[in-house]
Design a protein around this motif. Structure first.
Motif, PDB file in Angstrom:
ATOM      1  N   GLY A   1      44.687 -12.582  12.901  1.00  0.00           N
ATOM      2  CA  GLY A   1      45.265 -13.223  11.719  1.00  0.00           C
ATOM      3  C   GLY A   1      44.937 -14.703  11.657  1.00  0.00           C
ATOM      4  O   GLY A   1      44.652 -15.247  10.580  1.00  0.00           O
ATOM      5  N   ALA A   2      44.951 -15.357  12.814  1.00  0.00           N
ATOM      6  CA  ALA A   2      44.624 -16.784  12.861  1.00  0.00           C
ATOM      7  C   ALA A   2      43.189 -17.029  12.399  1.00  0.00           C
ATOM      8  O   ALA A   2      42.917 -17.977  11.648  1.00  0.00           O
ATOM      9  N   PHE A   3      42.262 -16.183  12.851  1.00  0.00           N
ATOM     10  CA  PHE A   3      40.861 -16.379  12.450  1.00  0.00           C
ATOM     11  C   PHE A   3      40.646 -16.108  10.969  1.00  0.00           C
ATOM     12  O   PHE A   3      39.876 -16.825  10.306  1.00  0.00           O
ATOM     13  N   ILE A   4      41.319 -15.100  10.424  1.00  0.00           N
ATOM     14  CA  ILE A   4      41.170 -14.810   8.998  1.00  0.00           C
ATOM     15  C   ILE A   4      41.677 -15.979   8.164  1.00  0.00           C
ATOM     16  O   ILE A   4      41.030 -16.406   7.196  1.00  0.00           O
ATOM     17  N   GLU A   5      42.824 -16.536   8.536  1.00  0.00           N
ATOM     18  CA  GLU A   5      43.376 -17.669   7.791  1.00  0.00           C
ATOM     19  C   GLU A   5      42.502 -18.921   7.952  1.00  0.00           C
ATOM     20  O   GLU A   5      42.280 -19.664   6.989  1.00  0.00           O
ATOM     21  N   ALA A   6      42.013 -19.150   9.165  1.00  0.00           N
ATOM     22  CA  ALA A   6      41.164 -20.324   9.399  1.00  0.00           C
ATOM     23  C   ALA A   6      39.859 -20.222   8.612  1.00  0.00           C
ATOM     24  O   ALA A   6      39.394 -21.202   8.012  1.00  0.00           O
ATOM     25  N   ARG A   7      39.255 -19.026   8.588  1.00  0.00           N
ATOM     26  CA  ARG A   7      38.014 -18.845   7.834  1.00  0.00           C
ATOM     27  C   ARG A   7      38.258 -19.029   6.341  1.00  0.00           C
ATOM     28  O   ARG A   7      37.434 -19.614   5.636  1.00  0.00           O
ATOM     29  N   SER A   8      39.407 -18.533   5.856  1.00  0.00           N
ATOM     30  CA  SER A   8      39.737 -18.720   4.443  1.00  0.00           C
ATOM     31  C   SER A   8      39.804 -20.207   4.113  1.00  0.00           C
ATOM     32  O   SER A   8      39.245 -20.658   3.105  1.00  0.00           O
ATOM     33  N   CYS A   9      40.480 -20.955   4.961  1.00  0.00           N
ATOM     34  CA  CYS A   9      40.618 -22.390   4.746  1.00  0.00           C
ATOM     35  C   CYS A   9      39.255 -23.072   4.730  1.00  0.00           C
ATOM     36  O   CYS A   9      38.957 -23.896   3.857  1.00  0.00           O
ATOM     37  N   GLU A  10      38.407 -22.714   5.683  1.00  0.00           N
ATOM     38  CA  GLU A  10      37.072 -23.317   5.773  1.00  0.00           C
ATOM     39  C   GLU A  10      36.248 -23.003   4.526  1.00  0.00           C
ATOM     40  O   GLU A  10      35.533 -23.868   3.997  1.00  0.00           O
ATOM     41  N   ARG A  11      36.377 -21.786   4.018  1.00  0.00           N
ATOM     42  CA  ARG A  11      35.594 -21.404   2.833  1.00  0.00           C
ATOM     43  C   ARG A  11      36.136 -22.046   1.560  1.00  0.00           C
ATOM     44  O   ARG A  11      35.359 -22.419   0.680  1.00  0.00           O
ATOM     45  N   PHE A  12      37.443 -22.170   1.456  1.00  0.00           N
ATOM     46  CA  PHE A  12      38.000 -22.880   0.301  1.00  0.00           C
ATOM     47  C   PHE A  12      37.409 -24.286   0.224  1.00  0.00           C
ATOM     48  O   PHE A  12      37.013 -24.756  -0.842  1.00  0.00           O
ATOM     49  N   ALA A  13      37.365 -24.949   1.373  1.00  0.00           N
ATOM     50  CA  ALA A  13      36.871 -26.329   1.415  1.00  0.00           C
ATOM     51  C   ALA A  13      35.387 -26.409   1.080  1.00  0.00           C
ATOM     52  O   ALA A  13      34.950 -27.325   0.372  1.00  0.00           O
ATOM     53  N   LYS A  14      34.588 -25.460   1.573  1.00  0.00           N
ATOM     54  CA  LYS A  14      33.152 -25.504   1.317  1.00  0.00           C
ATOM     55  C   LYS A  14      32.811 -25.098  -0.116  1.00  0.00           C
ATOM     56  O   LYS A  14      31.831 -25.579  -0.689  1.00  0.00           O
ATOM     57  N   LEU A  15      33.627 -24.216  -0.695  1.00  0.00           N
ATOM     58  CA  LEU A  15      33.381 -23.776  -2.066  1.00  0.00           C
ATOM     59  C   LEU A  15      33.802 -24.820  -3.096  1.00  0.00           C
ATOM     60  O   LEU A  15      33.137 -24.988  -4.125  1.00  0.00           O
ATOM     61  N   ALA A  16      34.910 -25.486  -2.825  1.00  0.00           N
ATOM     62  CA  ALA A  16      35.551 -26.346  -3.821  1.00  0.00           C
ATOM     63  C   ALA A  16      34.598 -27.311  -4.533  1.00  0.00           C
ATOM     64  O   ALA A  16      34.623 -27.409  -5.762  1.00  0.00           O
ATOM     65  N   PRO A  17      33.742 -28.041  -3.811  1.00  0.00           N
ATOM     66  CA  PRO A  17      32.882 -29.021  -4.505  1.00  0.00           C
ATOM     67  C   PRO A  17      31.904 -28.395  -5.500  1.00  0.00           C
ATOM     68  O   PRO A  17      31.386 -29.098  -6.376  1.00  0.00           O
ATOM     69  N   HIS A  18      31.651 -27.091  -5.376  1.00  0.00           N
ATOM     70  CA  HIS A  18      30.657 -26.438  -6.227  1.00  0.00           C
ATOM     71  C   HIS A  18      31.275 -25.741  -7.441  1.00  0.00           C
ATOM     72  O   HIS A  18      30.543 -25.187  -8.264  1.00  0.00           O
ATOM     73  N   LEU A  19      32.597 -25.751  -7.552  1.00  0.00           N
ATOM     74  CA  LEU A  19      33.273 -25.006  -8.604  1.00  0.00           C
ATOM     75  C   LEU A  19      33.697 -25.915  -9.746  1.00  0.00           C
ATOM     76  O   LEU A  19      33.687 -27.145  -9.617  1.00  0.00           O
ATOM     77  N   ASP A  20      34.070 -25.318 -10.871  1.00  0.00           N
ATOM     78  CA  ASP A  20      34.562 -26.109 -11.996  1.00  0.00           C
ATOM     79  C   ASP A  20      35.871 -26.786 -11.604  1.00  0.00           C
ATOM     80  O   ASP A  20      36.503 -26.432 -10.612  1.00  0.00           O
ATOM     81  N   GLU A  21      36.288 -27.756 -12.392  1.00  0.00           N
ATOM     82  CA  GLU A  21      37.418 -28.599 -12.005  1.00  0.00           C
ATOM     83  C   GLU A  21      38.688 -27.802 -11.736  1.00  0.00           C
ATOM     84  O   GLU A  21      39.402 -28.061 -10.769  1.00  0.00           O
ATOM     85  N   GLY A  22      38.982 -26.808 -12.570  1.00  0.00           N
ATOM     86  CA  GLY A  22      40.196 -26.028 -12.391  1.00  0.00           C
ATOM     87  C   GLY A  22      40.213 -25.280 -11.077  1.00  0.00           C
ATOM     88  O   GLY A  22      41.201 -25.330 -10.336  1.00  0.00           O
ATOM     89  N   LEU A  23      39.114 -24.588 -10.771  1.00  0.00           N
ATOM     90  CA  LEU A  23      39.040 -23.841  -9.512  1.00  0.00           C
ATOM     91  C   LEU A  23      38.968 -24.788  -8.319  1.00  0.00           C
ATOM     92  O   LEU A  23      39.521 -24.503  -7.261  1.00  0.00           O
ATOM     93  N   ARG A  24      38.266 -25.891  -8.482  1.00  0.00           N
ATOM     94  CA  ARG A  24      38.158 -26.850  -7.375  1.00  0.00           C
ATOM     95  C   ARG A  24      39.539 -27.355  -6.974  1.00  0.00           C
ATOM     96  O   ARG A  24      39.894 -27.359  -5.789  1.00  0.00           O
ATOM     97  N   LYS A  25      40.342 -27.750  -7.942  1.00  0.00           N
ATOM     98  CA  LYS A  25      41.690 -28.248  -7.636  1.00  0.00           C
ATOM     99  C   LYS A  25      42.545 -27.153  -7.014  1.00  0.00           C
ATOM    100  O   LYS A  25      43.319 -27.414  -6.086  1.00  0.00           O
ATOM    101  N   PHE A  26      42.401 -25.922  -7.510  1.00  0.00           N
ATOM    102  CA  PHE A  26      43.194 -24.822  -6.972  1.00  0.00           C
ATOM    103  C   PHE A  26      42.831 -24.550  -5.519  1.00  0.00           C
ATOM    104  O   PHE A  26      43.708 -24.435  -4.662  1.00  0.00           O
ATOM    105  N   TYR A  27      41.541 -24.481  -5.218  1.00  0.00           N
ATOM    106  CA  TYR A  27      41.130 -24.182  -3.849  1.00  0.00           C
ATOM    107  C   TYR A  27      41.522 -25.299  -2.887  1.00  0.00           C
ATOM    108  O   TYR A  27      41.918 -25.030  -1.752  1.00  0.00           O
ATOM    109  N   VAL A  28      41.429 -26.526  -3.327  1.00  0.00           N
ATOM    110  CA  VAL A  28      41.855 -27.636  -2.473  1.00  0.00           C
ATOM    111  C   VAL A  28      43.360 -27.547  -2.218  1.00  0.00           C
ATOM    112  O   VAL A  28      43.842 -27.828  -1.115  1.00  0.00           O
ATOM    113  N   SER A  29      44.115 -27.099  -3.235  1.00  0.00           N
ATOM    114  CA  SER A  29      45.577 -27.001  -3.090  1.00  0.00           C
ATOM    115  C   SER A  29      45.986 -25.948  -2.060  1.00  0.00           C
ATOM    116  O   SER A  29      47.098 -25.992  -1.531  1.00  0.00           O
ATOM    117  N   LEU A  30      45.097 -24.993  -1.775  1.00  0.00           N
ATOM    118  CA  LEU A  30      45.417 -23.925  -0.823  1.00  0.00           C
ATOM    119  C   LEU A  30      45.196 -24.339   0.631  1.00  0.00           C
ATOM    120  O   LEU A  30      45.678 -23.662   1.545  1.00  0.00           O
TER     121      LEU A  30
END
Length: 254
Positions: free
Chosen positions: A172-201
């Motif tokens: 469970g720890a690895f799944i959550e950590a990977r999710s966090c890492e991917r949210f951060a890497k994806l965020a800069p490439h997404l539109d403003e609404g999704l970027r803010k949402f992913y950063v908020s997670l």
């Protein structure tokens, strides 16, 4: 963001491959990305509920958890579902009604209940948030089969207690950590609404992985470092190996 990500990058043995990011940010993959993300949030809540019911509470308390999950599971398994009606339902659907009583003699019970109940509430909330984003973008909700990532991790879980529980918490720890890492890497490439949402997670996901690790060490009589290192290698292989199916936690695109 960097302060949150530093321990996660140290915990994970590899970063998400650039090839996965390139695939994930293609406009034609947006629906698949959000649908799978939505399913992952619900699965995280269901997994935490399973852990509480199996290891920490009595049958009566288990019924309270099932009642909490009922509106979400009715939505998911109802072929005539309406996202708009589901989201419009009273906020009480994401409330645990009643008090969960720890099993007698289970020392870690109260801490597991406290951490997992908070996680469940947050994951249900994230599930609704992703649903709302999908509704606004005319992306219909779909049930999806699990990908190879979680299955690949679970193959390495030991089959005797308390080792089984300890390993599941580490997974469970690895799944959550990977999710966090991917949210951060994806965020800069997404539109403003999704970027803010992913950063908020990021903050909640970062805390979730730490909660899982804390519980695993609390329950284990030995240092969990060896098991963490084992699953780190397994997880890195799954992330870097070619994967024919695109998922939020899939590996390098084949």
């Amino acid at each position: 963001m960097q302060a949150l990500l530093a321990p996660i990058k140290q915990f994970l043995q590899c970063e998400t491959p650039d090839e996965w990011i390139a695939e994930a940010i293609r406009p034609e993959q947006l629906s698949a990305l959000l649908i799978d993300h939505c399913n992952c949030e619900l699965k995280a809540a269901q997994t935490a509920m399973f852990l509480i019911r199996k290891y920490a509470i009595d049958k009566a308390s288990g019924e309270l958890l099932l009642n909490w999950a009922k509106p979400y599971e009715e939505f998911v398994y109802n072929k005539q579902r309406s996202v708009k009606d589901f989201l419009a339902r009273e906020a009480k659907k994401n409330e645990l009604i009643g008090e969960l009583k720890p099993k007698v003699g289970v020392d870690y019970g109260p801490d597991l209940i406290a951490k997992m109940v908070r996680l469940i509430k947050e994951e249900f909330h994230h599930f609704e948030q992703v649903l709302a984003i999908m509704l606004a973008r005319d992306i219909p909700y779909q049930n999806l089969t699990a990908g190879r990532y979680a299955k690949g991790m679970m193959k390495h879980v030991r089959t005797h207690e308390p080792a089984t529980l300890i390993d599941k918490l580490i997974v469970g720890a690895f799944i959550e950590a990977r999710s966090c890492e991917r949210f951060a890497k994806l965020a800069p490439h997404l539109d403003e609404g999704l970027r803010k949402f992913y950063v908020s997670l990021l903050r909640s996901e970062a805390r979730h992985y730490q909660d899982y690790l804390t519980l695993a060490q609390e329950i284990s009589a030995d240092d969990i470092a060896v098991r963490v290192d084992h699953f780190a290698k397994v997880e890195a292989e799954l992330i870097c190996e070619p994967d024919r199916e695109f998922k939020f936690h899939s590996g390098r695109p084949a």
